[in-house]
Scaffold this motif. Sequence first.
Motif, PDB file in Angstrom:
ATOM      1  N   VAL A  45      -5.830   6.540   6.665  1.00 48.07           N
ATOM      2  CA  VAL A  45      -4.734   6.305   5.720  1.00 48.07           C
ATOM      3  C   VAL A  45      -3.919   5.075   6.127  1.00 48.07           C
ATOM      4  CG1 VAL A  45      -2.643   7.253   4.677  1.00 48.07           C
ATOM      5  CG2 VAL A  45      -4.602   8.754   5.132  1.00 48.07           C
ATOM      6  N   ILE A  46      -3.407   5.087   7.355  1.00 53.37           N
ATOM      7  CA  ILE A  46      -2.574   3.981   7.831  1.00 53.37           C
ATOM      8  C   ILE A  46      -3.427   2.787   8.249  1.00 53.37           C
ATOM      9  CG2 ILE A  46      -0.823   3.299   9.510  1.00 53.37           C
ATOM     10  CD1 ILE A  46       0.121   5.326   7.477  1.00 53.37           C
ATOM     11  N   GLY A  47      -4.626   3.043   8.767  1.00 55.31           N
ATOM     12  CA  GLY A  47      -5.478   1.979   9.263  1.00 55.31           C
ATOM     13  C   GLY A  47      -5.723   0.849   8.278  1.00 55.31           C
ATOM     14  N   PRO A  48      -6.126   1.163   7.033  1.00 53.24           N
ATOM     15  CA  PRO A  48      -6.355   0.075   6.056  1.00 53.24           C
ATOM     16  C   PRO A  48      -5.123  -0.762   5.762  1.00 53.24           C
ATOM     17  CG  PRO A  48      -7.428   2.104   5.339  1.00 53.24           C
ATOM     18  CD  PRO A  48      -6.583   2.470   6.525  1.00 53.24           C
ATOM     19  N   VAL A  49      -3.936  -0.184   5.872  1.00 48.98           N
ATOM     20  CA  VAL A  49      -2.705  -0.947   5.649  1.00 48.98           C
ATOM     21  C   VAL A  49      -2.584  -2.046   6.711  1.00 48.98           C
ATOM     22  CG1 VAL A  49      -0.189  -0.844   5.547  1.00 48.98           C
ATOM     23  CG2 VAL A  49      -1.555   1.029   4.600  1.00 48.98           C
ATOM     24  N   PHE A  50      -2.792  -1.652   7.986  1.00 45.82           N
ATOM     25  CA  PHE A  50      -2.764  -2.637   9.066  1.00 45.82           C
ATOM     26  C   PHE A  50      -3.889  -3.657   8.894  1.00 45.82           C
ATOM     27  CE2 PHE A  50      -0.415   0.710  11.423  1.00 45.82           C
ATOM     28  CZ  PHE A  50       0.678  -0.052  11.813  1.00 45.82           C
ATOM     29  N   GLY A  51      -5.051  -3.186   8.445  1.00 50.90           N
ATOM     30  CA  GLY A  51      -6.187  -4.077   8.253  1.00 50.90           C
ATOM     31  C   GLY A  51      -5.895  -5.164   7.231  1.00 50.90           C
ATOM     32  N   TRP A  52      -5.347  -4.751   6.088  1.00 45.27           N
ATOM     33  CA  TRP A  52      -5.014  -5.736   5.046  1.00 45.27           C
ATOM     34  C   TRP A  52      -3.891  -6.661   5.503  1.00 45.27           C
ATOM     35  CZ3 TRP A  52      -7.821  -7.272   1.247  1.00 45.27           C
ATOM     36  CH2 TRP A  52      -8.766  -6.403   0.675  1.00 45.27           C
ATOM     37  N   TYR A  53      -2.916  -6.105   6.206  1.00 49.27           N
ATOM     38  CA  TYR A  53      -1.818  -6.928   6.725  1.00 49.27           C
ATOM     39  C   TYR A  53      -2.370  -8.030   7.637  1.00 49.27           C
ATOM     40  CZ  TYR A  53       1.976  -8.264   9.888  1.00 49.27           C
ATOM     41  OH  TYR A  53       2.862  -8.980  10.649  1.00 49.27           O
ATOM     42  N   THR A  54      -3.298  -7.658   8.520  1.00 47.97           N
ATOM     43  CA  THR A  54      -3.866  -8.628   9.457  1.00 47.97           C
ATOM     44  C   THR A  54      -4.653  -9.714   8.729  1.00 47.97           C
ATOM     45  OG1 THR A  54      -4.017  -6.910  11.160  1.00 47.97           O
ATOM     46  CG2 THR A  54      -5.350  -8.882  11.491  1.00 47.97           C
ATOM     47  N   VAL A  55      -5.391  -9.335   7.688  1.00 40.94           N
ATOM     48  CA  VAL A  55      -6.148 -10.321   6.914  1.00 40.94           C
ATOM     49  C   VAL A  55      -5.202 -11.312   6.230  1.00 40.94           C
ATOM     50  CG1 VAL A  55      -7.584 -10.627   4.865  1.00 40.94           C
ATOM     51  CG2 VAL A  55      -8.185  -8.903   6.564  1.00 40.94           C
TER      52      VAL A  55
END
Length: 317
Positions: A81-91
């Motif tokens: 759930v939270i992981g993809p948020v950080f992933g998109w933020y990093t991209v």
Amino acid sequence: MRDLAIALRTSGAYCAFLIGSGFATGQEILQFFSGFGLAGVAGCVVYFLIGTWLARSLLLAGHRHALHNSDDVFRHYAGPVIGPVFGWYTVVVAYSIYLVMLSGTGAVLQQHLGTPVWIGAAAMALAVFLTLYFGLHELVDVIGAIGPLLIALLVLIAVSALPGEPERLSAASEAAGAADMLRAAPSWWLSALVYSAMSHTALAAFLPPLGAATASERSLRWAAILGPLLFSLALAVCALALLGGFPGIETHMIPMLELARGATPALAPIFAWIVLAGIFTTAAPMLWITSVRFAADGSARYRLLMALFAALGLLVA
């Protein structure tokens, strides 16, 4: 010997990733370390300890869990759930940095050679595209070779400019503490913590795939020590040299160039190319991080998307 060669290549890539235009010009070092006097230089030790722990954790996590892109990395650490948020933020952060690096290249070449801004930006975009065309291994080979050379040149400038007398360094430390300048944080230890976190925001998306692509865990353990050690030593030497330039060094936009002019005049004419090399070693990994979020490294889809992202970045820059 093979493990050592892999460790050195990985360490070089680690250092190259971190030596962007901010480090190469000296502004980053000035605001995060030298501006706090001798206590700020001690912050380099804080960076080494945190950097070693994070590099080891990220490289080994990527190796053991086959984390091939930022989405894999943050799902592993933060869940589905939270992981993809950080992933998109990093991209988004990585691609934004790529855009800034292209703009910076155009500005540097315009000032140095008088060329239009778009020519410099286009040249950097093309260099990044050609490096990334064959994927992660080509990227690591190229920036892994450039990183140690950049460190050697910057350390040469810094060592030549180091204050010879302890009294001068003590006086410079007091002048730095009293200087009216921009600092990254209110205190030296908080500044060192912020620098460690800032440096590893994008490294969190770069080091695990590097670990996943490396067969030898032993080489990764060595790289997790050598990379942060080399970078921290370069950071400390440059911070001491810049500290010796107080008062006065804090008023210059490119403080490392002032050191070069005073201590190693032979390097001053090529300093713009040193900065450009630092820009390149940051821009290339940032575009790679963006591209592999949407396609497997080295695939036809990866090459197509990477070309589109490179061209779009050029237009925006």
